[in-house]
Structure formats: C-alpha cells, structure tokens
Design a protein around this motif. Structure first.
Motif, PDB file in Angstrom:
ATOM      1  N   ASN A 118       8.456  -6.553  -6.271  1.00 22.81           N
ATOM      2  CA  ASN A 118       7.717  -7.210  -5.195  1.00 22.81           C
ATOM      3  C   ASN A 118       7.629  -6.390  -3.921  1.00 22.81           C
ATOM      4  OD1 ASN A 118       7.197  -9.540  -6.735  1.00 22.81           O
ATOM      5  ND2 ASN A 118       9.235 -10.318  -6.273  1.00 22.81           N
ATOM      6  N   SER A 119       8.291  -5.236  -3.880  1.00 22.86           N
ATOM      7  CA  SER A 119       8.254  -4.400  -2.676  1.00 22.86           C
ATOM      8  C   SER A 119       6.825  -3.956  -2.400  1.00 22.86           C
ATOM      9  CB  SER A 119       9.131  -3.162  -2.845  1.00 22.86           C
ATOM     10  OG  SER A 119      10.470  -3.491  -3.010  1.00 22.86           O
ATOM     11  N   ARG A 120       6.404  -4.192  -1.168  1.00 24.78           N
ATOM     12  CA  ARG A 120       5.081  -3.732  -0.743  1.00 24.78           C
ATOM     13  C   ARG A 120       5.215  -2.288  -0.271  1.00 24.78           C
ATOM     14  NH1 ARG A 120       4.129  -8.225   3.533  1.00 24.78           N
ATOM     15  NH2 ARG A 120       6.285  -7.593   3.831  1.00 24.78           N
ATOM     16  N   TYR A 125       3.458  -0.293   1.679  1.00 21.77           N
ATOM     17  CA  TYR A 125       3.250   0.049   3.085  1.00 21.77           C
ATOM     18  C   TYR A 125       4.177  -0.736   4.007  1.00 21.77           C
ATOM     19  CZ  TYR A 125      -0.809   2.215   0.989  1.00 21.77           C
ATOM     20  OH  TYR A 125      -1.612   2.981   0.188  1.00 21.77           O
ATOM     21  N   GLU A 126       4.285  -2.015   3.794  1.00 22.05           N
ATOM     22  CA  GLU A 126       5.060  -2.857   4.704  1.00 22.05           C
ATOM     23  C   GLU A 126       6.565  -2.751   4.465  1.00 22.05           C
ATOM     24  OE1 GLU A 126       2.534  -3.863   2.840  1.00 22.05           O
ATOM     25  OE2 GLU A 126       1.023  -4.762   4.135  1.00 22.05           O
ATOM     26  N   ASP A 127       6.998  -2.841   3.202  1.00 21.63           N
ATOM     27  CA  ASP A 127       8.429  -2.878   2.896  1.00 21.63           C
ATOM     28  C   ASP A 127       9.052  -1.488   2.752  1.00 21.63           C
ATOM     29  OD1 ASP A 127       8.236  -5.667   2.839  1.00 21.63           O
ATOM     30  OD2 ASP A 127       7.830  -5.688   0.689  1.00 21.63           O
ATOM     31  N   ARG A 179      -0.862  -2.319  -4.069  1.00 20.79           N
ATOM     32  CA  ARG A 179      -0.170  -2.838  -2.880  1.00 20.79           C
ATOM     33  C   ARG A 179       1.343  -2.894  -3.062  1.00 20.79           C
ATOM     34  NH1 ARG A 179      -4.247  -1.641  -0.989  1.00 20.79           N
ATOM     35  NH2 ARG A 179      -5.954  -2.931  -0.338  1.00 20.79           N
ATOM     36  N   THR A 180       1.796  -3.151  -4.291  1.00 18.56           N
ATOM     37  CA  THR A 180       3.225  -3.353  -4.553  1.00 18.56           C
ATOM     38  C   THR A 180       3.716  -2.378  -5.622  1.00 18.56           C
ATOM     39  OG1 THR A 180       2.878  -4.946  -6.338  1.00 18.56           O
ATOM     40  CG2 THR A 180       3.002  -5.840  -4.081  1.00 18.56           C
ATOM     41  N   ASP A 216       2.281  -3.303  -8.883  1.00 15.85           N
ATOM     42  CA  ASP A 216       0.925  -2.791  -9.088  1.00 15.85           C
ATOM     43  C   ASP A 216       0.968  -1.369  -9.656  1.00 15.85           C
ATOM     44  OD1 ASP A 216      -0.145  -5.147  -8.005  1.00 15.85           O
ATOM     45  OD2 ASP A 216      -0.452  -4.253  -6.017  1.00 15.85           O
TER      46      ASP A 216
END
Length: 82
Positions: free
Chosen positions: A28-30, A32-34, A66-67, A70
């Motif tokens: 579930n790690s994004r 860019y964000e995470d 994204r993740t 993905d």
C-alpha cells in the motif's frame, strides 16, 4: 517467479536505490507520498524494471503507477505471472 518474489525484488531495488528501510515498503506504500520518490527517481526505477523484466514498459502504464502494488502488478504482467 511469484508475486511475493516480485515484491521482495522490488523492495530490494527501493532499499538499495533510495536508502529506504525494508519495512517502509508495503504493497500500500504510495511511491511519491509515502516513499518520497520524485519524478527522476521514478524514471530510474522504470529503467531498473526494464532491465529486470527485459521488456518495454509503455509510457501510459507508467502514468498509472501510484503504489508498490501497482509496480508489482505491472512486473507480474510483464513476466506473465498469475
């Protein structure tokens, strides 16, 4: 190669390339964000994935990523893993 093996390989790439801790990399790690990847990091990752899969990756597929999951899905598709 299984999806778990793909995830482990991807985790290894991310840890090596971006100085992340393995426990930071979950499905579930994004990116860019995470994981704080930027656009240059994303290009470097795609290059590494191309080398790993020996396959071309369509630009439209890259835009969908994204993740971590993905990325695993994309690699599984390229390697034809069920």
């Amino acid at each position: 190669m299984t999806r778990d093996e793909i995830k482990a390989k991807l985790t290894g790439f991310l840890v090596e390339m971006y100085e992340l801790e393995p426990d930071q990399v979950t499905l579930n790690s994004r990116l860019y964000e995470d994981l704080a990847l930027d656009s240059i990091d994303a290009v470097d990752l795609i290059v590494r994935l191309k080398e790993f899969t020996q396959a071309d990756i369509a630009p439209e597929r890259v835009k969908e990523i994204r993740t971590v999951e993905d990325v695993v899905d994309l690699v599984a598709e390229l390697l034809q893993v069920k």
